[in-house]
Scaffold this active site. Sequence first.
Site, PDB file in Angstrom:
ATOM      1  N   ASN A  95       0.916  -1.084  -0.173  1.00  0.00           N
ATOM      2  CA  ASN A  95       0.594  -0.174   0.203  1.00  0.00           C
ATOM      3  C   ASN A  95       0.989   1.122   0.401  1.00  0.00           C
ATOM      4  OD1 ASN A  95       0.619  -0.484   3.312  1.00  0.00           O
ATOM      5  ND2 ASN A  95      -0.914   0.660   3.629  1.00  0.00           N
TER       6      ASN A  95
ATOM      7  N   GLU B 228       8.014   0.931  15.796  1.00  0.00           N
ATOM      8  CA  GLU B 228       8.833   1.895  15.179  1.00  0.00           C
ATOM      9  C   GLU B 228       8.890   3.238  14.110  1.00  0.00           C
ATOM     10  OE1 GLU B 228       9.678  -1.349  11.331  1.00  0.00           O
ATOM     11  OE2 GLU B 228       7.977  -1.300  10.939  1.00  0.00           O
TER      12      GLU B 228
ATOM     13  N   GLU C 115       4.192  -4.650  12.364  1.00  0.00           N
ATOM     14  CA  GLU C 115       3.306  -3.861  12.363  1.00  0.00           C
ATOM     15  C   GLU C 115       2.135  -4.154  11.093  1.00  0.00           C
ATOM     16  OE1 GLU C 115       0.819  -1.404  10.810  1.00  0.00           O
ATOM     17  OE2 GLU C 115       1.890  -0.547   9.824  1.00  0.00           O
TER      18      GLU C 115
ATOM     19  N   CYS D 119      -3.629   1.103   7.038  1.00  0.00           N
ATOM     20  CA  CYS D 119      -4.030   0.160   8.522  1.00  0.00           C
ATOM     21  C   CYS D 119      -4.466   1.205   8.988  1.00  0.00           C
ATOM     22  CB  CYS D 119      -2.464  -0.277   8.716  1.00  0.00           C
ATOM     23  SG  CYS D 119      -1.151   1.000   8.487  1.00  0.00           S
TER      24      CYS D 119
END
Length: 480
Positions: free
Chosen positions: A150, A460, A248, A282
Amino acid sequence: MDIQPFLIGGEWVQGTGSAFDSTNPANGKLNKRVAGASAADVDQAVRNAHRAQRDPKWRNTLPHERARLLHRVADLIVERGDLLANVQMRENGKLFSECRTQAAAAAGAFRYFAGIVETMVSEVAPSRGPHVANVIYEPFGVVAAITPWNSPLTLEAQKVAAAIAAGNAVVLKPSEFTPGPALELGRIFLDAGFPPGILNVVTGLGGETGLALVQHPDVRMISFTGGTATGRAIGRIAAERLVPVALELGGKSPHIVFADADLDAAVDGVVSGIFTSSGQSCIAGSRLFVEREIYDDFLARVVERTRALKVGLPDVAGSQIAPLSSFVHRERVESYVKSAREDGGTILIGGKRPDAPELQAGAFYEPTIIAGLTNAAKACRDEIFGPVLCVLPFDGEDDLVEQANGTTFGLGCGIWTESYKKAWRVARAIESGTVWINTYKELSVAVPFGGFKDSGVGREKGYYGIRVYQEPKTILWGMK
């Protein structure tokens, strides 16, 4: 037809794995055929990375020297920004304007971690005896970085910049839908003067290339961004191998509007929060919770604003909704809309492919708003990852928090209210890695990012985003 090779140890190789096609989702045309890395190719990449990372020329590189190389990568990303944007646009269909913004953000990530590595310090722990205790941070060695389709430009930059700033070597495995940005990044690393093997890029399918990478005994840390099911599979492998992971994963973010909010600003935030990137984010605000007393009026305004969005080709000025990343993904989104209808949902707008002739060859889907569902419906529970907004009313904070937390995910959340006390209470109560108040999807490489529950493990970005790629080591000096 020529096959696009991948990068191992500074050399471009064809590999022996399963080649695959890269297709433009805006028109269905073939971009190129791409070489696939077999398990043997992955082994070669990891061995090259291991050798390069242990070479004294790299291990003894001082932090400011590593920073200089990272800054050079950032400079080259800026110089090649339009090229990188075009590569991403052709592979995942994002608007060209958004791709250019993401290229700039990728350069920013390299500059940020260059600054961090040049200025971060070790620690001296408080003495509890006749000794001095130093805490220093060592690289793991070889890091496997696995990225989704994405937003490859930014996600690959964030992982690679941090891991290499920390002193590791990286084997980067991009999604088979978007191999191009990673390959261009590999070329930039060579042009920037990094030692061969510090960044390797292996392309291929997840079940072949990705699996071989996470199972390799010389991979000492795994960083993955993508779907929760794949994240669980990687987590199981990592647990068996006793290697750390940063995961993630997915999200089903609640976007909350209270009656006392600035409703004009909230409408803008809600529409951009779900429909930017065609919902393929997300942190998309895919569950809209509206306080009941303003529910009908606010929903009507969101529908009106959505109706004005222009679905169009990603490289045409004025387009606001680009195609989905692939035709297979569009079918997945359509299946969720179908399930919403079956669960009693009402499609207020969208729910179909656009009618415009110039869009028929692409994987386009209209921005869609669904009302009338309960929070238990499949469309409200699962991550659709498309331009689909489910709208639900709430009565008071307790009802809201129960519904908002009533999902396995916990990645993002948006809150609109003029009451700072209410905003604080709700923000603390929501199980989410990031909470936006009176804004949405504001992102910064300088703050930690990750999720609660099924949205992932670890963080992160931010100052400690470099520490996820390092191991602490304590050295005690006897002073007696």
